[in-house]
Scaffold this motif. Structure first.
Motif, PDB file in Angstrom:
ATOM      1  N   LYS A   1      -5.110  -2.916 -10.206  1.00  0.00           N
ATOM      2  CA  LYS A   1      -6.082  -1.868  -9.896  1.00  0.00           C
ATOM      3  C   LYS A   1      -7.394  -2.029 -10.660  1.00  0.00           C
ATOM      4  O   LYS A   1      -8.481  -1.899 -10.083  1.00  0.00           O
TER       5      LYS A   1
ATOM      6  N   THR B   1       0.402  -0.630  -9.145  1.00  0.00           N
ATOM      7  CA  THR B   1      -1.053  -0.722  -9.318  1.00  0.00           C
ATOM      8  C   THR B   1      -1.429  -1.760 -10.375  1.00  0.00           C
ATOM      9  O   THR B   1      -2.392  -1.590 -11.109  1.00  0.00           O
TER      10      THR B   1
ATOM     11  N   ASN C   1      -6.873   5.129   4.830  1.00  0.00           N
ATOM     12  CA  ASN C   1      -7.925   5.988   5.380  1.00  0.00           C
ATOM     13  C   ASN C   1      -9.321   5.379   5.213  1.00  0.00           C
ATOM     14  O   ASN C   1     -10.199   5.575   6.060  1.00  0.00           O
TER      15      ASN C   1
ATOM     16  N   ALA D   1       0.821  -1.213   0.000  1.00  0.00           N
ATOM     17  CA  ALA D   1       0.000   0.000   0.000  1.00  0.00           C
ATOM     18  C   ALA D   1       0.853   1.260   0.000  1.00  0.00           C
ATOM     19  O   ALA D   1       0.424   2.308  -0.502  1.00  0.00           O
ATOM     20  N   SER D   2       2.064   1.166   0.540  1.00  0.00           N
ATOM     21  CA  SER D   2       2.957   2.322   0.584  1.00  0.00           C
ATOM     22  C   SER D   2       3.690   2.538  -0.744  1.00  0.00           C
ATOM     23  O   SER D   2       4.240   3.608  -0.977  1.00  0.00           O
TER      24      SER D   2
ATOM     25  N   ASP E   1      -8.397   5.622  -5.155  1.00  0.00           N
ATOM     26  CA  ASP E   1      -6.999   6.046  -5.233  1.00  0.00           C
ATOM     27  C   ASP E   1      -6.202   5.225  -4.221  1.00  0.00           C
ATOM     28  O   ASP E   1      -6.571   5.159  -3.038  1.00  0.00           O
ATOM     29  N   LYS E   2      -5.112   4.615  -4.665  1.00  0.00           N
ATOM     30  CA  LYS E   2      -4.339   3.751  -3.776  1.00  0.00           C
ATOM     31  C   LYS E   2      -3.866   4.484  -2.526  1.00  0.00           C
ATOM     32  O   LYS E   2      -3.722   3.886  -1.463  1.00  0.00           O
ATOM     33  N   ARG E   3      -3.663   5.781  -2.626  1.00  0.00           N
ATOM     34  CA  ARG E   3      -3.213   6.559  -1.475  1.00  0.00           C
ATOM     35  C   ARG E   3      -4.263   6.627  -0.379  1.00  0.00           C
ATOM     36  O   ARG E   3      -3.968   6.991   0.761  1.00  0.00           O
ATOM     37  N   ASP E   4      -5.507   6.262  -0.698  1.00  0.00           N
ATOM     38  CA  ASP E   4      -6.598   6.337   0.273  1.00  0.00           C
ATOM     39  C   ASP E   4      -6.912   4.993   0.931  1.00  0.00           C
ATOM     40  O   ASP E   4      -7.845   4.907   1.743  1.00  0.00           O
TER      41      ASP E   4
ATOM     42  N   ILE F   1       3.059   3.423  -3.922  1.00  0.00           N
ATOM     43  CA  ILE F   1       1.932   4.025  -4.641  1.00  0.00           C
ATOM     44  C   ILE F   1       1.924   3.688  -6.129  1.00  0.00           C
ATOM     45  O   ILE F   1       0.853   3.544  -6.744  1.00  0.00           O
TER      46      ILE F   1
END
Length: 227
Positions: A117, A114, A131, A108-109, A125-128, A111
């Motif tokens: 995906k 993908t 969260n 996950a880190s 968005d992979k950055r999310d 980015i």
């Protein structure tokens, strides 16, 4: 020097125990689920490359499913009831080593990685992922009584249509998602009913995910590899 190496090793081991993680061989409370339920279909996604990472996951060294004995007994009871309708279970994942969870965090880190995906998280968005709760520091799977599964027709082995694939990151996987057909809703409802009837609880975001309500060792996260 040897004394120092021993002390470092001891401290490292104690740190894992203090965090609730145990690195060890297969504990007595676990069973090989295929041996406990021979009619079970297995599609261990993290053992191969058909998953959201796109490659085998660390700790999945063999094509086996492990689960706590208590959860296996409950699942076997549910499987027997389903068989009267020519239905059964296909399992995607059950016990998950902590090292696999760590692998997910590392992925996950990264980015830019993908590769899967389009199939598994086309609208996220992979950055999310952290969260939104799709990736976490620990997983209930590592306690040994959580299972990811679907229903199949025992006559031909085909999966019932659930309206989304396993591990699809998005609202389409939620139990209350309305943008699927009546048949897909009914199939999800059937899976949820049989699992809850036999002592499992669901989560709202993933139609495939169930945990034994009275799971043993709720505070222990295991890390023995699957072989």
């Amino acid at each position: 020097m040897k004394r120092n190496l021993f002390l470092y090793s001891l401290i490292f081991s104690l740190l894992f125990v203090s965090c609730g993680v145990q690195r060890q061989s297969i504990p007595d409370l676990f069973v090989d689920l295929k041996k406990a339920i021979p009619t079970l279909a297995i599609d261990l996604r993290y053992h191969g490359d058909h998953n959201f990472v796109g490659r085998p996951i660390r700790g999945y060294e063999g094509n086996r499913i492990y689960l706590s004995k208590a959860a296996a007994i409950a699942l076997a009871s549910a499987q027997r009831e389903l068989a009267a309708e020519n239905l059964g279970f296909k399992v995607f994942d059950a016990y998950r080593p902590q090292q696999a969870v760590d692998h997910f965090k590392e992925w996950a880190s990264a980015i830019a990685d993908t590769v899967a995906k389009q199939e598994f998280y086309p609208d996220v968005d992979k950055r999310d992922l952290f969260n939104l709760g799709y990736i976490a520091e620990k997983s209930g799977h590592s306690r040994g009584s959580t299972i990811d599964l679907t229903l199949i027709d025992l006559r031909d082995g085909k999966e019932l249509d659930m309206g989304s694939g396993f591990d699809y990151f998005g609202e389409r996987s939620h139990h209350d998602y309305q943008g699927i057909t009546a048949v897909q809703k009914a199939n999800r409802k059937k899976l949820r009913h049989i699992m809850e009837k036999h002592g499992f609880k669901s989560i709202a975001e993933e139609w495939w995910h169930y945990t034994l309500i009275n799971e043993p060792n709720k505070e222990v996260y295991y890390d023995f590899p699957i072989r």
